[in-house]
Scaffold this motif. Structure first.
Motif, mmCIF file in Angstrom:
data_model
loop_
_atom_site.group_PDB
_atom_site.id
_atom_site.type_symbol
_atom_site.label_atom_id
_atom_site.label_comp_id
_atom_site.label_asym_id
_atom_site.label_seq_id
_atom_site.Cartn_x
_atom_site.Cartn_y
_atom_site.Cartn_z
ATOM 1 N N UNK A 50 0.800 -1.220 0.000
ATOM 2 C CA UNK A 50 0.000 0.000 0.000
ATOM 3 C C UNK A 50 0.834 1.273 0.000
ATOM 4 N N UNK A 51 2.155 1.159 0.011
ATOM 5 C CA UNK A 51 3.005 2.358 0.050
ATOM 6 C C UNK A 51 2.764 3.221 -1.183
ATOM 7 N N UNK A 52 2.660 4.535 -1.023
ATOM 8 C CA UNK A 52 2.447 5.422 -2.177
ATOM 9 C C UNK A 52 3.538 5.247 -3.230
ATOM 10 N N UNK A 53 3.131 5.298 -4.483
ATOM 11 C CA UNK A 53 4.070 5.074 -5.583
ATOM 12 C C UNK A 53 5.191 6.103 -5.591
ATOM 13 N N UNK A 54 4.870 7.355 -5.240
ATOM 14 C CA UNK A 54 5.916 8.376 -5.293
ATOM 15 C C UNK A 54 6.996 8.120 -4.247
ATOM 16 N N UNK A 55 6.597 7.708 -3.037
ATOM 17 C CA UNK A 55 7.584 7.404 -2.005
ATOM 18 C C UNK A 55 8.381 6.151 -2.359
ATOM 19 N N UNK A 56 7.710 5.162 -2.936
ATOM 20 C CA UNK A 56 8.387 3.939 -3.368
ATOM 21 C C UNK A 56 9.466 4.276 -4.401
ATOM 22 N N UNK A 57 9.111 5.139 -5.349
ATOM 23 C CA UNK A 57 10.063 5.536 -6.385
ATOM 24 C C UNK A 57 11.246 6.284 -5.782
ATOM 25 N N UNK A 68 7.480 19.541 -8.150
ATOM 26 C CA UNK A 68 6.043 19.312 -8.269
ATOM 27 C C UNK A 68 5.572 18.129 -7.448
ATOM 28 N N UNK A 69 6.420 17.114 -7.277
ATOM 29 C CA UNK A 69 6.016 15.936 -6.503
ATOM 30 C C UNK A 69 5.774 16.301 -5.046
ATOM 31 N N UNK A 70 6.645 17.114 -4.475
ATOM 32 C CA UNK A 70 6.421 17.543 -3.091
ATOM 33 C C UNK A 70 5.252 18.513 -3.031
ATOM 34 N N UNK A 71 5.112 19.358 -4.055
ATOM 35 C CA UNK A 71 3.989 20.296 -4.079
ATOM 36 C C UNK A 71 2.660 19.559 -4.027
ATOM 37 N N UNK A 72 2.529 18.488 -4.805
ATOM 38 C CA UNK A 72 1.288 17.703 -4.777
ATOM 39 C C UNK A 72 1.060 17.097 -3.395
ATOM 40 N N UNK A 73 2.098 16.532 -2.843
ATOM 41 C CA UNK A 73 1.967 15.844 -1.546
ATOM 42 C C UNK A 73 1.591 16.821 -0.435
ATOM 43 N N UNK A 74 2.028 18.080 -0.538
ATOM 44 C CA UNK A 74 1.755 19.065 0.507
ATOM 45 C C UNK A 74 0.581 19.978 0.152
ATOM 46 N N UNK A 75 -0.096 19.625 -0.942
ATOM 47 C CA UNK A 75 -1.319 20.345 -1.345
ATOM 48 C C UNK A 75 -1.068 21.801 -1.707
ATOM 49 N N UNK A 76 0.089 22.073 -2.315
ATOM 50 C CA UNK A 76 0.296 23.394 -2.894
ATOM 51 C C UNK A 76 -0.445 23.458 -4.223
ATOM 52 N N UNK A 77 -0.788 24.659 -4.615
ATOM 53 C CA UNK A 77 -1.461 24.832 -5.903
ATOM 54 C C UNK A 77 -0.486 24.497 -7.031
ATOM 55 N N UNK A 90 9.451 13.890 -9.463
ATOM 56 C CA UNK A 90 10.579 14.806 -9.332
ATOM 57 C C UNK A 90 11.348 14.440 -8.067
ATOM 58 N N UNK A 91 12.627 14.112 -8.242
ATOM 59 C CA UNK A 91 13.435 13.650 -7.123
ATOM 60 C C UNK A 91 14.691 14.486 -6.967
ATOM 61 N N UNK A 92 14.985 14.829 -5.733
ATOM 62 C CA UNK A 92 16.250 15.451 -5.384
ATOM 63 C C UNK A 92 17.248 14.334 -5.114
ATOM 64 N N UNK A 119 14.772 10.085 5.237
ATOM 65 C CA UNK A 119 13.561 10.772 4.803
ATOM 66 C C UNK A 119 13.444 10.689 3.292
ATOM 67 N N UNK A 120 12.212 10.710 2.800
ATOM 68 C CA UNK A 120 11.949 10.578 1.369
ATOM 69 C C UNK A 120 11.335 11.839 0.785
ATOM 70 N N UNK A 121 11.320 12.909 1.571
ATOM 71 C CA UNK A 121 10.785 14.170 1.086
ATOM 72 C C UNK A 121 11.789 15.288 1.338
ATOM 73 N N UNK A 122 12.045 16.082 0.299
ATOM 74 C CA UNK A 122 12.956 17.207 0.435
ATOM 75 C C UNK A 122 12.342 18.279 1.333
ATOM 76 N N UNK A 123 13.159 19.192 1.768
ATOM 77 C CA UNK A 123 12.648 20.316 2.552
ATOM 78 C C UNK A 123 11.812 21.236 1.672
ATOM 79 N N UNK A 124 10.989 22.038 2.292
ATOM 80 C CA UNK A 124 10.188 23.021 1.562
ATOM 81 C C UNK A 124 11.094 23.959 0.780
#
Length: 288
Positions: A50-57, A68-77, A90-92, A119-124
Motif C-alpha cells: 500500500x506504500x504510495x508510488x511516489x515514495x516507493x520511487x 512538483x512531486x512535493x507540491x502535490x503531496x503538501x497540497x500546494x497549488x 521529481x526527485x532530489x 527521509x523521502x521528502x525534500x525540505x520546503x
C-alpha cells in the motif's frame, strides 16, 4: 505492534534503521520479507504493497520527493499543465546519483537543508528552489505563493535563505503570501504591468474579495476547489449584491477562463477600466 502495523502508521514505508530503532531486529525484518508481508527496496528501505508510488520511487532511486512531486503531496497549488498530466516523479538526488530511470525528473543538487538519509521528502526550501528552475516564471511564482500560504512561511525568514540562484532569490523577494490560489497569483501577475492599483484579499461588505482594482472594481476568481456548492453560490450572490449597493462593479471569472481564455479576461477587465469602473462614483463623475 507488529512490523506491518508499524509500517502502516508511516505511509507504508520506512528506513530499516528506523525499524531497528523501534525494536524490529534484522532477522525479524528478513522474516517478514521472506513471508511476503513487506517488500525490500534496495538494502535500506522496506515497504507494504500500500506504500504510495511516489515514495516507493524515491526510495528505489535513493532520492527525495521535490519540486512538483512535493507540491502535490503538501497540497500546494499546481498549474493545470502540470497537475495530473505530468507523470514524472521529481526527485532530489546527490550530484553523483545514477541516471538510469526514465520516468523521473532528477534534480541534482546539494540540499539547502540536509534532512539525513532516512527521509523521502525534500525540505520546503529545496522544493521551492527546484520549482524556480523547473517551471515558467508565472507558474513558479504561483506555486511559491501557494506554498507560503499553505505552510504559513515567514516572509522575512524566506528572504534570509541562501538561495542557490537568482530566480529563487527573486521569487523570495516577490512573494507576499496574499493569494488564496495560484489562479489569483496568475491574474495579479498578468495585470501588474498595467499601472492600476491592485490589491488582494481586501475586506469589503463583511467578506474578503480576491482582487480589488483601484477602489471599486472587484474581481472574484472561482477555482475548482471553491464556490462549488449551492450554499457557496448563494453566499457569493448575496455578497455581490452588497458590493453593488456600495457602488462596486463585480467581475467573476472561472478557472477555465483565466487559464484557457485569458484574452477574454483581459479584454473584459480592460473595458471596465476604460469606463472608469475601477474608480469611485464621485471620481467617475469628475471624469465625465
Amino acid at each position: 505492534m507488529d512490523l506491518v502495523k508499524w509500517l502502516s502508521t508511516r505511509d507504508g514505508i520506512a528506513h530499516r534503521a528506523d525499524a531497528a530503532a523501534h525494536g524490529f531486529s534484522p532477522s525479524h525484518v528478513r522474516a517478514a520479507i521472506r513471508a511476503g508481508h513487506v517488500h525490500r527496496i534496495r538494502s535500506t528501505w522496506i515497504a507494504l504493497d500500500s506504500a504510495p508510488a511516489d515514495l516507493f520511487t524515491a526510495a528505489a532511486a535513493a532520492g527525495r520527493l521535490t519540486c512538483l512531486s512535493l507540491a502535490r503531496r503538501r497540497n500546494w497549488w499546481i498549474p493545470d499543465s502540470s497537475d495530473g498530466t505530468d507523470d514524472q516523479h521529481h526527485l532530489q538526488v546527490r550530484p553523483n546519483a545514477h541516471r538510469l530511470r526514465t520516468d523521473v525528473t532528477f534534480h541534482w543538487a546539494r540540499p539547502l537543508v540536509d534532512r539525513g538519509d532516512r527521509v523521502l521528502q525534500a525540505s520546503v526550501e529545496d522544493a521551492l528552489a527546484h520549482i524556480a528552475q523547473c517551471l515558467s516564471s508565472e507558474d513558479a511564482l504561483s506555486v511559491w505563493e501557494s506554498a507560503v500560504k499553505v505552510e504559513h512561511l515567514d516572509l522575512e525568514s524566506m528572504r534570509a535563505v541562501r538561495w542557490p540562484d537568482s530566480a529563487s532569490r527573486d521569487y523570495a523577494n516577490t512573494v507576499r503570501g496574499m493569494s488564496d490560489s495560484g489562479l489569483e497569483t496568475i491574474f495579479v501577475v498578468r495585470l501588474s504591468p498595467w499601472g492600476v492599483p491592485i490589491r488582494q484579499q481586501v475586506m469589503l461588505a463583511g467578506h474578503k474579495v480576491d482582487v480589488l482594482i483601484g477602489t471599486h472594481l472587484v474581481v472574484q476568481l472561482d477555482g475548482f476547489a471553491f464556490h462549488s456548492s449551492s450554499a457557496d453560490r448563494t453566499r457569493d450572490v448575496a455578497h455581490d449584491a452588497q458590493l453593488r449597493l456600495r457602488g462596486h462593479t463585480v467581475l467573476r471569472f472561472t478557472y477555465a477562463q483565466v487559464i484557457h481564455d485569458w484574452a477574454y479576461v483581459e479584454r473584459t477587465v480592460a473595458a471596465a477600466v476604460a469606463r472608469g469602473l475601477h474608480l469611485s462614483p464621485a471620481a467617475q463623475a469628475r471624469r465625465a
